[in-house]
Design a protein around this motif. Structure first.
Motif, PDB file in Angstrom:
ATOM      1  N   VAL A 199      36.176 -17.585  -5.473  1.00 39.33           N
ATOM      2  CA  VAL A 199      36.100 -18.991  -6.192  1.00 39.33           C
ATOM      3  C   VAL A 199      37.509 -19.378  -6.641  1.00 39.33           C
ATOM      4  N   ASP A 200      37.576 -20.681  -6.673  1.00 38.60           N
ATOM      5  CA  ASP A 200      38.885 -21.383  -7.104  1.00 38.60           C
ATOM      6  C   ASP A 200      38.996 -21.703  -8.531  1.00 38.60           C
ATOM      7  N   LEU A 201      39.097 -20.355  -9.236  1.00 40.69           N
ATOM      8  CA  LEU A 201      38.957 -20.568 -10.744  1.00 40.69           C
ATOM      9  C   LEU A 201      40.960 -20.159 -11.098  1.00 40.69           C
ATOM     10  N   PRO A 202      41.522 -21.119 -11.665  1.00 43.41           N
ATOM     11  CA  PRO A 202      42.959 -20.598 -11.890  1.00 43.41           C
ATOM     12  C   PRO A 202      43.175 -19.295 -12.660  1.00 43.41           C
ATOM     13  N   GLY A 203      43.905 -18.472 -12.395  1.00 42.45           N
ATOM     14  CA  GLY A 203      44.191 -17.239 -13.167  1.00 42.45           C
ATOM     15  C   GLY A 203      43.183 -16.169 -12.750  1.00 42.45           C
ATOM     16  N   ALA A 204      42.063 -16.311 -11.953  1.00 42.46           N
ATOM     17  CA  ALA A 204      41.167 -15.487 -11.776  1.00 42.46           C
ATOM     18  C   ALA A 204      41.575 -14.381 -10.786  1.00 42.46           C
ATOM     19  N   TRP A 205      42.790 -14.539  -9.818  1.00 41.05           N
ATOM     20  CA  TRP A 205      43.070 -13.509  -8.911  1.00 41.05           C
ATOM     21  C   TRP A 205      44.525 -13.398  -8.835  1.00 41.05           C
ATOM     22  N   GLU A 206      45.009 -12.163  -8.282  1.00 38.44           N
ATOM     23  CA  GLU A 206      46.442 -12.160  -8.089  1.00 38.44           C
ATOM     24  C   GLU A 206      46.446 -11.254  -6.786  1.00 38.44           C
ATOM     25  N   GLU A 207      47.464 -11.537  -6.041  1.00 40.07           N
ATOM     26  CA  GLU A 207      47.710 -10.981  -4.646  1.00 40.07           C
ATOM     27  C   GLU A 207      48.111  -9.540  -4.781  1.00 40.07           C
ATOM     28  N   VAL A 208      47.743  -8.572  -3.919  1.00 41.01           N
ATOM     29  CA  VAL A 208      48.111  -7.238  -4.130  1.00 41.01           C
ATOM     30  C   VAL A 208      49.631  -7.190  -3.381  1.00 41.01           C
ATOM     31  N   PRO A 209      50.582  -6.749  -3.853  1.00 40.79           N
ATOM     32  CA  PRO A 209      51.725  -6.692  -3.115  1.00 40.79           C
ATOM     33  C   PRO A 209      51.858  -5.680  -2.080  1.00 40.79           C
ATOM     34  N   GLU A 210      52.740  -5.827  -1.044  1.00 38.85           N
ATOM     35  CA  GLU A 210      52.887  -4.853   0.120  1.00 38.85           C
ATOM     36  C   GLU A 210      53.019  -3.546  -0.294  1.00 38.85           C
ATOM     37  N   SER A 211      52.565  -2.638   0.471  1.00 39.28           N
ATOM     38  CA  SER A 211      52.895  -1.535   0.181  1.00 39.28           C
ATOM     39  C   SER A 211      52.513  -0.907  -1.327  1.00 39.28           C
ATOM     40  N   THR A 212      51.113  -1.255  -1.422  1.00 43.61           N
ATOM     41  CA  THR A 212      50.678  -0.958  -2.884  1.00 43.61           C
ATOM     42  C   THR A 212      49.505  -0.430  -2.629  1.00 43.61           C
ATOM     43  N   ALA A 213      49.114   0.637  -3.418  1.00 40.45           N
ATOM     44  CA  ALA A 213      47.745   1.378  -3.873  1.00 40.45           C
ATOM     45  C   ALA A 213      47.150   1.071  -5.016  1.00 40.45           C
ATOM     46  N   ILE A 214      45.754   0.706  -4.938  1.00 46.47           N
ATOM     47  CA  ILE A 214      45.196   0.578  -6.394  1.00 46.47           C
ATOM     48  C   ILE A 214      43.983   1.339  -6.609  1.00 46.47           C
ATOM     49  N   VAL A 215      43.904   1.962  -7.669  1.00 43.83           N
ATOM     50  CA  VAL A 215      42.697   3.067  -7.978  1.00 43.83           C
ATOM     51  C   VAL A 215      42.067   2.409  -9.172  1.00 43.83           C
ATOM     52  N   ALA A 216      40.926   2.046  -9.009  1.00 39.34           N
ATOM     53  CA  ALA A 216      40.077   1.640 -10.147  1.00 39.34           C
ATOM     54  C   ALA A 216      38.971   2.411 -10.493  1.00 39.34           C
ATOM     55  N   ARG A 217      38.964   2.989 -11.713  1.00 39.41           N
ATOM     56  CA  ARG A 217      37.931   3.666 -12.251  1.00 39.41           C
ATOM     57  C   ARG A 217      37.512   3.402 -13.480  1.00 39.41           C
ATOM     58  N   GLY A 218      36.381   2.700 -13.489  1.00 35.99           N
ATOM     59  CA  GLY A 218      35.689   2.045 -14.643  1.00 35.99           C
ATOM     60  C   GLY A 218      36.816   0.909 -15.153  1.00 35.99           C
ATOM     61  N   VAL A 269      39.884   1.357 -16.159  1.00 32.91           N
ATOM     62  CA  VAL A 269      41.142   2.144 -15.874  1.00 32.91           C
ATOM     63  C   VAL A 269      41.618   1.587 -14.476  1.00 32.91           C
ATOM     64  N   ILE A 270      42.727   0.793 -14.496  1.00 29.51           N
ATOM     65  CA  ILE A 270      43.076   0.109 -13.270  1.00 29.51           C
ATOM     66  C   ILE A 270      44.588   0.710 -13.015  1.00 29.51           C
ATOM     67  N   GLN A 271      44.793   1.371 -11.794  1.00 27.50           N
ATOM     68  CA  GLN A 271      46.335   1.800 -11.793  1.00 27.50           C
ATOM     69  C   GLN A 271      46.754   1.248 -10.258  1.00 27.50           C
ATOM     70  N   HIS A 272      47.961   1.015 -10.327  1.00 30.31           N
ATOM     71  CA  HIS A 272      48.736   0.389  -9.263  1.00 30.31           C
ATOM     72  C   HIS A 272      49.692   1.221  -8.952  1.00 30.31           C
ATOM     73  N   GLN A 273      50.086   1.665  -7.527  1.00 29.85           N
ATOM     74  CA  GLN A 273      51.127   2.442  -7.281  1.00 29.85           C
ATOM     75  C   GLN A 273      51.886   2.100  -6.155  1.00 29.85           C
ATOM     76  N   THR A 274      53.247   2.347  -5.854  1.00 26.72           N
ATOM     77  CA  THR A 274      53.798   2.088  -4.536  1.00 26.72           C
ATOM     78  C   THR A 274      53.211   2.976  -3.573  1.00 26.72           C
ATOM     79  N   PHE A 275      52.928   2.533  -2.321  1.00 26.68           N
ATOM     80  CA  PHE A 275      52.270   3.327  -1.222  1.00 26.68           C
ATOM     81  C   PHE A 275      53.163   3.792  -0.327  1.00 26.68           C
ATOM     82  N   VAL A 276      53.585   4.840   0.017  1.00 28.39           N
ATOM     83  CA  VAL A 276      54.543   5.504   0.840  1.00 28.39           C
ATOM     84  C   VAL A 276      54.198   6.399   1.675  1.00 28.39           C
ATOM     85  N   PRO A 277      53.968   6.166   2.889  1.00 30.13           N
ATOM     86  CA  PRO A 277      53.616   7.254   3.936  1.00 30.13           C
ATOM     87  C   PRO A 277      54.339   8.672   4.154  1.00 30.13           C
ATOM     88  N   VAL A 278      53.764   9.699   4.154  1.00 30.81           N
ATOM     89  CA  VAL A 278      54.390  10.999   4.103  1.00 30.81           C
ATOM     90  C   VAL A 278      53.500  11.764   5.125  1.00 30.81           C
TER      91      VAL A 278
END
Length: 277
Positions: free
Chosen positions: A245-264, A266-275
């Motif tokens: 939906v087009d609601l101002p402030g409702a969405w943010e773009e996920v940055p490049e090379s980023t991992a998100i873990v959502a558990r309830g 608690v939302i965690q963002h971290q840099t994603f680095v292949p290894v």
């Protein structure tokens, strides 16, 4: 390419995001705004969780999502606190049910938007890297399913972000060995019913679009009469290829090379680095 979404929050009807939203996933199957392809009609799939000890349910079909009456009926009937959905635009593999996302192994579901470039050239090497104990569970022929089983091989069930980092490194190493300049482009989602793990990454740092919802508590204050926001609860969370939906402030773009873990809540963002494993 494809479009997908993952939801966690209060139990809601699947149709709330699949059909009712202004730019619902079904609308995106015909009129994608941000995808590489406008139409995503090579099949679809939904997956959801019932009782905590059960494997997740799936409904997959090769029909276009906009043309499946049973999907509309199922989406109206099913209420779930965590579910995923995917609409497919095939990239070189057949439109068949076993190639429709989400893929499943035990309690884990997996979805992908993007591609392994020159997959036919690297497919054998990648499949040989899959744990032999998992090999019999492979059903289809897509690069996405191979990515899932590589991640399972490298520990998805115990350390999901690290397993995905290892999977990506193995894919890129195989691609480079075969002369592929930018082997991988992906947004992926993996979930076990308790957490949603989403990653935006590409070898060329020009990944497919991916967004996440902002605070629903904040949105409830801005839009107190919006029934959709009231239903999901303050701690609801969406990760998705395109805003619904087009609601101002409702969405943010996920940055490049980023991992998100959502558990309830608690939302965690971290840099994603292949290894490499």
């Amino acid at each position: 390419m494809c479009r997908w979404l993952a939801y966690t929050g209060n139990p809601i009807q699947l149709e709330a995001v699949l059909f009712r939203a202004e730019h619902s996933l079904i609308d995106q199957s015909l009129h994608s705004r941000l995808g590489q392809t406008t139409t995503n009609g090579d099949g679809f799939g939904v997956g959801w969780y019932g009782n905590p000890d059960e494997i997740p349910f799936r409904y997959r079909c090769v029909h276009p999502a906009w043309n499946d009456i049973n999907l509309r009926e199922a989406a109206r009937a099913v209420r779930a606190p965590l579910f995923v959905a995917h609409i497919r635009a095939a990239t070189g593999t057949p439109a068949q049910e076993t190639n429709c996302h989400p893929f499943r192994y035990g309690r884990w579901l997996f979805m992908h938007n993007g591609l392994i470039r020159d997959f036919a050239r690297v497919r054998r090497d990648l499949m040989m890297s899959i744990d032999p104990a998992l090999f019999a569970a492979l059903e289809g022929s897509t690069d996405s399913e191979v990515m899932f089983f590589l991640a399972l091989t490298f520990g998805l069930q115990t350390a999901p972000v690290l397993a995905l980092e290892r999977m990506v490194a193995v894919v890129e190493e195989a691609g480079h060995r075969h002369g592929v300049e930018h082997p991988l482009n992906m947004t992926v989602c993996a979930t076990d019913g308790e957490q949603i793990v989403a990653v935006r990454y590409s070898s060329e740092t020009q990944s497919r679009s991916l967004f996440h919802s902002t605070s629903f508590r904040h949105l409830r204050e801005l839009y107190p009469d919006d029934a959709r926001i009231k239903a999901v609860g303050d701690d609801a969370y969406l990760v998705l290829s395109e805003p619904l939906v087009d609601l101002p402030g409702a969405w943010e773009e996920v940055p490049e090379s980023t991992a998100i873990v959502a558990r309830g809540a608690v939302i965690q963002h971290q840099t994603f680095v292949p290894v490499l494993p």
